[in-house]
Design an enzyme around this catalytic site. Structure first.
Site, PDB file in Angstrom:
ATOM      1  N   HIS A   1      27.738  40.307  21.071  1.00 17.85           N
ATOM      2  CA  HIS A   1      26.198  40.067  20.621  1.00 17.85           C
ATOM      3  C   HIS A   1      25.596  39.177  20.219  1.00 17.85           C
ATOM      4  O   HIS A   1      25.284  37.973  21.141  1.00 17.85           O
ATOM      5  CB  HIS A   1      25.453  41.508  20.955  1.00 17.85           C
ATOM      6  CG  HIS A   1      23.623  40.938  20.733  1.00 17.85           C
ATOM      7  ND1 HIS A   1      23.423  41.113  21.699  1.00 17.85           N
ATOM      8  CD2 HIS A   1      23.290  41.108  19.867  1.00 17.85           C
ATOM      9  CE1 HIS A   1      21.572  40.380  22.044  1.00 17.85           C
ATOM     10  NE2 HIS A   1      21.490  40.446  20.657  1.00 17.85           N
TER      11      HIS A   1
ATOM     12  N   ARG B   1      28.780  38.219  35.432  1.00 14.10           N
ATOM     13  CA  ARG B   1      29.112  39.995  34.654  1.00 14.10           C
ATOM     14  C   ARG B   1      27.887  41.291  34.973  1.00 14.10           C
ATOM     15  O   ARG B   1      26.909  41.017  34.156  1.00 14.10           O
ATOM     16  CB  ARG B   1      30.372  39.867  33.813  1.00 14.10           C
ATOM     17  CG  ARG B   1      30.303  38.777  33.663  1.00 14.10           C
ATOM     18  CD  ARG B   1      31.518  38.276  31.871  1.00 14.10           C
ATOM     19  NE  ARG B   1      32.729  37.748  32.068  1.00 14.10           N
ATOM     20  CZ  ARG B   1      32.284  36.242  31.384  1.00 14.10           C
ATOM     21  NH1 ARG B   1      31.869  36.046  31.058  1.00 14.10           N
ATOM     22  NH2 ARG B   1      33.385  35.296  31.604  1.00 14.10           N
TER      23      ARG B   1
ATOM     24  N   ARG C   1      29.425  40.148  40.514  1.00 10.96           N
ATOM     25  CA  ARG C   1      30.722  40.634  40.560  1.00 10.96           C
ATOM     26  C   ARG C   1      30.034  42.232  40.629  1.00 10.96           C
ATOM     27  O   ARG C   1      29.527  42.376  39.010  1.00 10.96           O
ATOM     28  CB  ARG C   1      32.039  40.286  39.234  1.00 10.96           C
ATOM     29  CG  ARG C   1      32.206  40.844  39.384  1.00 10.96           C
ATOM     30  CD  ARG C   1      33.738  39.980  37.836  1.00 10.96           C
ATOM     31  NE  ARG C   1      33.292  41.160  36.490  1.00 10.96           N
ATOM     32  CZ  ARG C   1      34.061  40.164  35.619  1.00 10.96           C
ATOM     33  NH1 ARG C   1      34.797  39.530  35.736  1.00 10.96           N
ATOM     34  NH2 ARG C   1      33.345  40.632  34.426  1.00 10.96           N
TER      35      ARG C   1
ATOM     36  N   GLU D   1      43.585  38.256  39.491  1.00 15.12           N
ATOM     37  CA  GLU D   1      43.468  39.025  38.936  1.00 15.12           C
ATOM     38  C   GLU D   1      44.493  39.340  38.240  1.00 15.12           C
ATOM     39  O   GLU D   1      44.761  39.822  37.615  1.00 15.12           O
ATOM     40  CB  GLU D   1      43.280  39.027  37.606  1.00 15.12           C
ATOM     41  CG  GLU D   1      41.429  39.965  37.869  1.00 15.12           C
ATOM     42  CD  GLU D   1      40.584  39.960  37.419  1.00 15.12           C
ATOM     43  OE1 GLU D   1      40.001  39.511  36.495  1.00 15.12           O
ATOM     44  OE2 GLU D   1      39.635  41.432  38.639  1.00 15.12           O
TER      45      GLU D   1
ATOM     46  N   ASN E   1      41.947  35.157  32.765  1.00 20.36           N
ATOM     47  CA  ASN E   1      42.105  35.769  31.741  1.00 20.36           C
ATOM     48  C   ASN E   1      43.667  36.789  32.046  1.00 20.36           C
ATOM     49  O   ASN E   1      44.347  37.243  30.721  1.00 20.36           O
ATOM     50  CB  ASN E   1      40.899  35.702  30.541  1.00 20.36           C
ATOM     51  CG  ASN E   1      40.335  34.955  30.251  1.00 20.36           C
ATOM     52  OD1 ASN E   1      40.308  33.837  30.887  1.00 20.36           O
ATOM     53  ND2 ASN E   1      38.739  34.825  30.258  1.00 20.36           N
ATOM     54  N   ASP E   2      42.334  37.831  33.005  1.00 19.72           N
ATOM     55  CA  ASP E   2      43.432  39.020  33.100  1.00 19.72           C
ATOM     56  C   ASP E   2      44.661  38.444  33.809  1.00 19.72           C
ATOM     57  O   ASP E   2      46.083  39.068  33.819  1.00 19.72           O
ATOM     58  CB  ASP E   2      42.544  39.827  34.275  1.00 19.72           C
ATOM     59  CG  ASP E   2      41.761  40.587  32.637  1.00 19.72           C
ATOM     60  OD1 ASP E   2      42.220  40.858  32.104  1.00 19.72           O
ATOM     61  OD2 ASP E   2      40.406  40.921  34.188  1.00 19.72           O
TER      62      ASP E   2
ATOM     63  N   ARG F   1      46.550  39.673  24.319  1.00 17.57           N
ATOM     64  CA  ARG F   1      46.151  38.500  23.435  1.00 17.57           C
ATOM     65  C   ARG F   1      45.353  39.425  22.728  1.00 17.57           C
ATOM     66  O   ARG F   1      44.682  38.462  21.281  1.00 17.57           O
ATOM     67  CB  ARG F   1      45.123  37.614  23.883  1.00 17.57           C
ATOM     68  CG  ARG F   1      44.254  38.209  25.020  1.00 17.57           C
ATOM     69  CD  ARG F   1      43.323  36.897  25.809  1.00 17.57           C
ATOM     70  NE  ARG F   1      42.826  37.120  26.265  1.00 17.57           N
ATOM     71  CZ  ARG F   1      41.527  36.554  26.505  1.00 17.57           C
ATOM     72  NH1 ARG F   1      41.565  34.691  25.770  1.00 17.57           N
ATOM     73  NH2 ARG F   1      40.520  36.679  27.400  1.00 17.57           N
TER      74      ARG F   1
ATOM     75  N   CYS G   1      37.186  31.236  37.522  1.00 18.19           N
ATOM     76  CA  CYS G   1      36.324  31.211  36.024  1.00 18.19           C
ATOM     77  C   CYS G   1      37.022  32.176  35.744  1.00 18.19           C
ATOM     78  O   CYS G   1      36.492  33.241  34.784  1.00 18.19           O
ATOM     79  CB  CYS G   1      35.513  32.685  37.288  1.00 18.19           C
ATOM     80  SG  CYS G   1      36.024  34.128  37.733  1.00 18.19           S
TER      81      CYS G   1
END
Lengths: 588, 88
Positions: free
Chosen positions: A195, A302, A338, A437, A460-461, A471, A508
């Site tokens: 958050h 998301r 998504r 991904e 990222n994935d 990571r 993305c």
């Protein structure tokens, strides 16, 4: 105050430099003493308790309103259960009876009563129930503060400009802040998606999370420097360090105002080739920030936050409202929703499963969607209904093979039939895309492209799965390398497969927010970049500084290189040559 | 006084929303209503109490009701649990 120049390292989540005094947000347990009260005082003790409850209710209503306004109704509902508890027989009536019978002070009885409930709930072996215990403790603390007449040292009381330092930040904390007075957020815990990180980005103030023991190292009121670009915090800096950072701060401010000037200019290369620059968002109200930064669409909405930090599942109606609001706000641009990507690091409370040794290789994303079609269908129904109010697209996360895409699309058609029967309208041609991904999806991209309307590469994935690197694990985090030739070749293959089937390919992940990578990705032929709103202007600047021919030549050259070091050095040289006035900013 | 044993059937168990629904339903009746799970007994009209049960799917709960409308109360709660709180 002593000069320490102590440097703490954390995770940078929102860029910029803040220099100011630290506001240490404590979460100490309150000391509650047991006191005997005289018979004639019982009535006034009960009155005092009732007043404190009433006061707490008013506070909570206020917070609930603000949170609902700022972050959406579904986030506001987090406070509903707390409000219910303030009318509860056990919390209230039993406390009053016990004050009268045992002649003890209200705070002691109340706290004892609450502790019983908390310890019972905490002994549950279900994470979900244990999390509710912290809600109850939060509520109890609030009531106690009112009973004891203590002004809570909350962010609501902040009058001067400060950098907030805390273990973590809850929506309750941030909802109370006078935002003008907050220069930055620094927290001990947290990740990019916590958050505190999201709030820092949406307020456009520097944010660093995961500082581990910042709250122990910093004293309230001490001067600190927070570098949200590098992810560091300097405690009690000396004059020389302060001056250095004031200079850096000036540079950053100049740079960011030059970026703001780009807002209404198109993302077009020097030779007139247009690119879509879209925003990644998590809350509906981030659409405003996306538009402010010149986004032409939402490339990744998301939806996990609709499901997290709450006790129950979001209803179709609630989701419909959230998706419609965003669809309408972004018109005529598109919004890619998504479907929920739960599991992995995003813990779902009710989609209960076995503890997993390898959550990222476990039951997450589309696997959960297909596993729980009842929950999946509610989301799809909401998205489809909202598609009547705007330009929506559906994106399935973590597809690893064509069967999963077929299954998911089959469920979409079922839901469409059901909606037809229920008399709702929807966009019958809503584009359905695949998030690329997982390396196997790249290998079968041709088959996927025949059945999908678009691709979106989640870098990222894709990097994590391709390089087999977690990571979050400090021992191997260095190996997480977006410029690894293997990763770049996979991206190239996805673009080629997509374009052979004439479907657009978006990207993305954090990679596309990196100025160094922008020219390369452009040259690889990606049609859309989607990133945090704040990164859009800098990427636009890169795109407007090059020609498509130059970008293609750079990409072709890079694909022949063998090491990531060579690639980065080469890209750095090219950036200096093509846009020399560009101040490179680390990955944000 | 009457007693009835039921099983929590909804996936998510008696989390906040279902707990609030149980309290709402129980509060419509004058009878004293209690829920007992593994020996822990709580007032069915208390949200705090019902949440203390931390009753997950498959938990066995004994409902007791005592009062003039005890029969109706037990019936109503039985129906509510069987409806799985409109979760699915």
């Amino acid at each position: 105050m002593a000069e320490k120049n102590l440097v703490l390292k954390g995770v940078p989540v929102s860029p910029g430099i803040a220099i100011g005094s630290a506001f240490l947000l404590h979460r100490d347990e309150l000391q509650v003493e047991e006191e005997e009260i005289a018979g004639e005082q019982v009535a006034s003790e009960v009155e005092k308790f009732k007043r404190a409850i009433q006061q707490t209710k008013e506070e909570l209503f206020g917070i609930r309103r603000r949170v609902a306004r700022n972050l959406g109704e579904e986030q506001g509902r987090i406070f509903d259960v707390q409000l219910l508890m303030l009318d509860d027989v056990m919390t209230i009536d039993q406390t009053i009876t016990a004050i009268q019978e045992r002649r003890r002070n209200a705070e002691f009885i109340f706290w004892e009563n609450l502790q019983k409930a908390i310890s019972t709930i905490e002994s549950s072996d279900q994470v979900f129930f244990r999390e509710r215990a912290s809600d109850i403790r939060d509520l109890g603390r609030r009531v106690l503060h009112n009973l004891l007449g203590i002004k809570q040292l909350t962010v609501a009381g902040i009058q001067s400009e400060v950098v907030v330092v805390s273990q973590d930040l809850s929506p309750t904390d941030t909802a109370q802040m006078h935002r003008r007075n907050i220069l930055g957020f620094a927290t001990d815990m947290g990740a990019r998606t916590s958050h505190a990180a999201i709030m820092a980005r949406s307020l456009e103030i520097p944010g660093v999370v995961g500082l581990k023991d910042a709250t122990l190292q910093v004293k309230h009121g001490e001067t600190i420097i927070l570098d949200g670009t590098k992810g560091t915090m300097v405690v009690a800096p000396d004059k020389r360090v302060l001056e250095h950072y004031r200079g850096e701060q000036q540079k950053y401010l100049q740079w960011s105002s030059s970026m703001a000037a780009l807002k209404d200019l198109p993302a077009k290369t020097l030779d007139g080739y247009s690119i879509q620059l879209a925003a990644n968002i998590e809350f509906p109200d981030e659409a405003d920030s996306a538009l402010d930064h010149g986004a032409t669409g939402i490339g990744l909405y998301r939806t996990e936050f609709l499901y997290l930090s709450r006790a129950d599942l979001p209803t179709e109606e609630e989701q419909y409202e959230a998706y419609s609001a965003i669809a309408e706000r972004m018109l005529p641009d598109a919004v890619t929703i998504r479907t929920f990507d739960l599991g992995g690091d995003k813990f779902s409370m009710y989609l209960k499963g076995q503890p997993e040794a390898n959550p990222f290789l476990g039951r997450r994303a589309i696997r959960v969607c297909l596993d729980c079609p009842d929950i999946f269908k509610v989301q799809l129904a909401a998205i489809l209904r909202a598609s009547a109010n705007g330009n929506l697209k559906i994106l399935f996360p973590m597809i690893s093979g064509v069967e999963q895409l077929r299954q998911a699309k089959e469920i979409v058609s079922q839901v469409q039939e059901e909606l037809k029967a229920r008399g709702f309208s929807y966009d019958a041609k809503i584009p359905v895309g695949v998030m690329i991904e997982v390396p196997s999806a790249v290998m079968v991209a041709d088959s996927l492209a025949r059945e999908a309307d678009f691709f979106s590469i989640g870098t990222n994935d894709l990097i994590q799965y391709t390089l087999a690197v977690d990571r979050g694990n400090e021992q191997v985090a260095e190996l997480f390398d977006p410029f690894h030739p293997g990763v770049l070749k996979l991206i190239q293959q996805v673009v080629q497969a997509g374009h052979r089937a004439s479907i657009p390919v978006a990207i993305c992940g954090e990679l596309c927010a990196e100025p160094l990578a922008a020219m390369l990705l452009l040259g690889l032929g990606l049609d859309e970049f989607s990133m945090s709103s704040i990164s859009i202007p800098q990427i636009k600047k890169v795109i407007r500084s090059v020609t498509m021919d130059e970008a293609r030549a750079v990409a072709a050259h890079v694909l022949e290189m063998e090491t990531s070091q060579q690639i980065k050095t080469y890209l750095m040289e090219q950036s200096r040559r093509l846009y020399p006035d560009f101040l490179p900013v680390d990955v944000v | 006084m009457i007693k009835k044993t039921i099983i929590v059937q909804n996936k998510l168990g008696l989390h906040a929303r279902p707990a609030a629904m149980v309290v709402g339903e129980a509060s419509r009746f004058g009878s004293e209503i209690h829920l007992n799970k593994d020996g822990l007994e709580v007032n069915a009209k208390s949200i705090m109490g019902v949440m203390m049960l931390a009753a997950e799917m498959g938990s066995q709960i004994i409902i007791t009701a005592n009062g003039e409308d005890e029969k109706l109360a037990i019936q109503a709660l039985e129906i509510l649990f069987a409806s799985k709180f409109d979760e699915e």
